[in-house]
Design an enzyme around this catalytic site. Structure first.
Site, PDB file in Angstrom:
ATOM      1  N   ASP A   1       0.678  -1.177  -0.057  1.00 51.56           N
ATOM      2  CA  ASP A   1      -0.004   0.067   0.061  1.00 51.56           C
ATOM      3  C   ASP A   1       0.952   1.194   0.205  1.00 51.56           C
ATOM      4  O   ASP A   1       2.086   1.005   0.200  1.00 51.56           O
ATOM      5  CB  ASP A   1      -0.969   0.151   1.263  1.00 51.56           C
ATOM      6  CG  ASP A   1      -2.256   0.757   1.132  1.00 51.56           C
ATOM      7  OD1 ASP A   1      -2.068   1.858   0.060  1.00 51.56           O
ATOM      8  OD2 ASP A   1      -3.275   0.797   1.750  1.00 51.56           O
TER       9      ASP A   1
HETATM   10  C1  NOJ Z   1      -4.100   3.990   0.294  1.00 53.02           C
HETATM   11  C2  NOJ Z   1      -5.134   2.972   0.471  1.00 53.02           C
HETATM   12  O1  NOJ Z   1      -5.093   2.302   1.833  1.00 53.02           O
HETATM   13  C3  NOJ Z   1      -5.683   2.082  -0.559  1.00 53.02           C
HETATM   14  O2  NOJ Z   1      -6.750   1.454  -0.294  1.00 53.02           O
HETATM   15  C4  NOJ Z   1      -5.618   2.553  -1.931  1.00 53.02           C
HETATM   16  O3  NOJ Z   1      -5.857   1.406  -2.801  1.00 53.02           O
HETATM   17  C5  NOJ Z   1      -3.985   3.121  -2.211  1.00 53.02           C
HETATM   18  N1  NOJ Z   1      -3.981   4.174  -1.270  1.00 53.02           N
HETATM   19  C6  NOJ Z   1      -4.220   3.923  -3.765  1.00 53.02           C
HETATM   20  O4  NOJ Z   1      -4.992   4.900  -3.803  1.00 53.02           O
END
Ligand code: NOJ
Length: 764
Positions: free
Chosen positions: A283
């Protein structure tokens, strides 16, 4: 393999732009083809493939193009048009040495251009056709914008509504969420992942993100293996089994080890036990965060831990790029470890059809839509359909709903005409001006049959600190517009409007940013400004209908006591206003059921229906000392899991079992007669629960094992059958073996998790 594919691929490969020395003949043989590409790659080019770049935040466009051309980027996310993606793909396949295509990802969570209801709402439909329609439509719209992968479905089980991301998930139950996970993956990925209208599903957040302590986002998770296996892991597993091509790794730690450096999680469980073959993605910035978790002393160690744990792609950080060359040189990371990651990333690109045609979803410039937001690109009918199916009628004691399209209706509340909020968070490429607000939906439904008087009545909150916080969240621009009038003046206007009306409809709840990433709450109340409005409306004595817009369970004690009807509409998307109007006026009979328990107060959290049995349970109606309870208020949820009313009534007969003894390899039929005893056609969800009476470990009071959404005409009845076999009775024992133990089971069937009919049988 489609012939057109091979032709396109052959043309691309035969062109001077094609992968150096690549053998077209290998294109049909994935492992051989990828091995051949890898054979030609330098270490730097391999490391380049591991990078997933966030467009708009990581680097300016000229640098981005240069890096792509230098073979230093594997994929990007956050672009939403073909015209945006084309120059990036050009840089990769026309200018980089090996011409390996990029892939383009995006958070397409509940719709892309057309916004469908938020995930928690979709779960409330208990309707896999609705879930599938949303995901399939999203895939079609996203792929038509040149997107290859979505960071969805988000299948984190949440038992703590303080967590803002509860809105992004599908609720508290492992069975229901697993069914949805499977359905969504199939719908996103279509019949073939390589098809132009398919997108790869990257299931998230692996694992247990929904169990962050205290519901505070990004917090730690500490959980027994039995609970993990039994309650939290099944939905990810279901997505993997359904063929999800990607897995996004959670930001939290699990029992002391961050998911991003967790070799047990990423290797032993995901790859070895579950057999996952696909790409794993960290992430946002999670590899660098290993330093703040305190398990890596610097970036070098963070990169080493992550690659060794099995994180293939690094999202939005440059540590792999900076540190992996040195780590390989020093022998701390072996090149085959990098190769494993590269193989999965190239494999994903292969599966998405990108080696066959890097422009598979981007198409030719001549085919670009002249207006990306054109009405003709939306799927309004589908969104309206799913939104109606997602709404839950919580109260309607005096049958005030459905409303008549006559007389005077006062519509009040800060969410009555709120085109941004109705989309919910993570609204992808949705455009607020294309949303139908409740005000607009009701106006259209009423035409000139009735008069609609509108007053805003209150701001979502008068707390400036919260307003500033919500505006600061990662939106493009501040999105909370405060009405500058005094709260008293706004309430007075609303009361005046109510005075002219036969009935009041109050649209209240949360701004969408209140149920979002990084939006954890300590209270589940409707904010004070709106509560004051509701109290003033109540004092008018007019019938009061609440239309709730929110992304998590709220504590609705006052509302339950004082409102004549409550309709939970969640954040219902582009067509929300029309869909809510359909339900309010009875053009659609609500059939949603809660996928998560509604507590009476924050103090009850965690509260979920499938809790473990205990030695001193509280027994409803028999309060006593020394049983498990809170003494200052009623116990149990305000609205239980599986609950939801209809404009008609249903009755359930006693349960019939085909046998009282189930053999290990046998099957048992459990049936009930469902009857629509009311005067309207309607649908409800018949739910099957099982309780293991005595086992080697403590088991839940009940667990959902199956359900059917059934539509019945007024007066109609139907026998509903469920099949139970030993597989349905299995659980993870103390040794984490998945077993069904012989003995007695209670089988319960109901229209919610609390009120059920029960029979018993024995597993031999
Ligand atoms: C952070 C988030 O936790 C995740 O769910 C998301 O897919 C990513 N950012 C990308 O935007």
């Amino acid at each position: 393999m489609e012939v057109s594919y091979l032709l396109a691929a052959a043309a691309w490969l035969a062109s001077p732009l094609a992968l150096a020395d690549m053998n077209v003949a290998l294109l049909d043989n994935k492992p051989a083809f990828i091995a051949d590409v890898m054979r030609q790659m330098t270490l730097d080019e391999k490391i380049g493939q591991l990078r997933l770049i966030s467009i708009g935040s990581d680097m300016p466009q000229p640098q981005l193009l240069k890096e792509i051309a230098a073979g230093r980027i594997g994929g990007t996310f956050n672009t939403v048009t073909r015209a945006d993606n084309r120059p990036l793909q050009d840089a990769a396949v026309k200018r980089s040495r090996l011409k390996i295509p990029l892939f383009f990802a995006y958070d397409v969570v509940h719709g892309h251009r057309t916004i469908f209801p938020i995930s928690l709402a979709q779960a409330s439909s208990w309707d896999m056709d609705a879930v599938s329609l949303s995901a399939r439509t999203s895939a079609m719209e996203a792929s038509a914008d040149g997107i290859d992968m979505t960071f969805a479905p988000m299948v984190d089980i949440s038992r703590d509504p303080r967590w803002g991301r509860t809105s992004e998930g599908f609720g508290e139950d492992p069975y229901l969420v697993s069914e949805i996970a499977r359905t969504a993956v199939h719908a996103y990925q279509g019949k073939s992942l390589a098809a132009a209208d398919s997108v790869m599903a990257s299931v998230k957040h692996f694992a247990l993100y929904g169990a962050v302590e205290g519901g505070r986002d990004y917090n730690t998770v500490d959980m027994s293996p039995m609970r993990m296996y039994q309650d939290y892991l099944p939905p990810y597993r279901a997505a993997v089994d359904a063929g999800a091509g990607g897995v996004m790794v959670a930001l939290n730690s699990i029992n002391g080890v961050p998911a991003t450096s967790n070799t047990w999680l990423m290797q032993d469980l995901l790859r070895k036990d579950w057999g996952f073959r696909g790409v794993t993605i960290s992430d946002h910035g999670a590899i660098a965060e290993l330093i703040r978790h305190g398990v890596a002393k610097d970036g070098r160690e963070a990169a080493r831990l992550a690659i060794r744990a099995g994180i293939d792609m690094s999202m939005h950080d440059s540590l792999y790029l900076q540190e992996l060359p040195g780590l390989v040189k020093s022998g701390e990371v072996k090149e085959p470890e990098i190769d494993n990651a590269v193989r999965e990333i190239l494999g994903a690109k292969y599966d998405m059809g990108l080696f066959h045609d890097p422009y598979r979803r981007i198409g030719a410039a001549a085919g670009d839509p002249p207006d990306v937001n054109a009405e003709s690109r939306l799927h309004r009918a589908a969104a309206r359909d799913v939104a109606r199916r997602s709404m839950v009628l919580l109260e309607n004691s005096k049958q005030i709903l459905p409303l008549k399209k006559a007389g005077v209706i006062a519509l009040v509340g800060p969410l009555a005409d709120a085109p941004i909020d109705i989309m919910g968070s993570w609204s992808a490429a949705g455009v607020a001006r294309q949303s139908v607000t409740l005000y607009q939906g009701m106006r259209t439904a009423l035409g000139d049959k009735a008069r609609l008087v509108y007053a805003r009545g209150a701001n979502v909150t008068d707390n400036q600190h919260i307003v500033d916080y919500l505006n600061y969240l990662n939106w493009d621009k501040p999105e909370i517009t405060q009405d500058k009038r005094s709260p008293e003046a706004m309430i007075a206007e609303a009361v005046k409007a109510a005075g002219q009306a036969d009935v009041i409809v109050a649209a209240v709840g949360e701004a969408r940013g209140m149920s979002h990433e990084s939006s954890s709450r300590t209270s589940l109340d409707i904010p004070a400004s709106q509560h004051a409005l509701l109290a003033a409306l109540k004092a008018t004595g007019k019938p009061l209908v609440l239309v709730l817009m929110n992304g998590r369970p709220l504590a609705l004690n006052w509302e339950r006591e004082n409102a004549d009807a409550i309709l939970e509409t969640w954040f219902s998307g582009t067509e929300g206003g029309n869909a809510i109007a359909d339900v309010l006026f009875g053009d659609y009979n609500p059939s949603g059921k809660l996928p998560i328990s509604f507590p009476r107060s924050v103090g009850q959290i965690p509260i979920y229906y499938n809790h473990l049995r205990i030695g001193r349970p509280f027994i409803e109606g028999k309060p006593g000392n020394y049983t498990s309870q809170y003494f200052e208020e009623a116990n149990g949820p305000l609205y239980p899991f599986g609950y939801g009313l209809s404009y008609t009534d249903f009755s359930l007969s006693d349960v019939k079992l085909s046998t009282r003894t189930l053999d290990r390899d046998g099957k048992l039929d459990a049936s009930v007669t469902l009857r629509n005893t009311g005067r309207r056609d309607g649908a409800t969800v018949v739910q099957l629960y099982v309780q293991d009476v005595s086992a080697s470990v403590v088991r839940p009071v009940k667990e959902l094992k199956d359900f059917r959404k059934i539509m019945l005409k007024a007066g109609e009845e139907k026998v509903v059958h469920f099949t139970v076999d030993a597989e349905k009775l299995k659980f993870f024992n103390a040794g984490l073996q998945y077993v069904a133990e012989p003995g007695e089971f209670n089988l319960q069937i109901g229209l919610d998790s609390r009120t059920v009919r029960q029979q018993s049988f024995e597993l031999r």
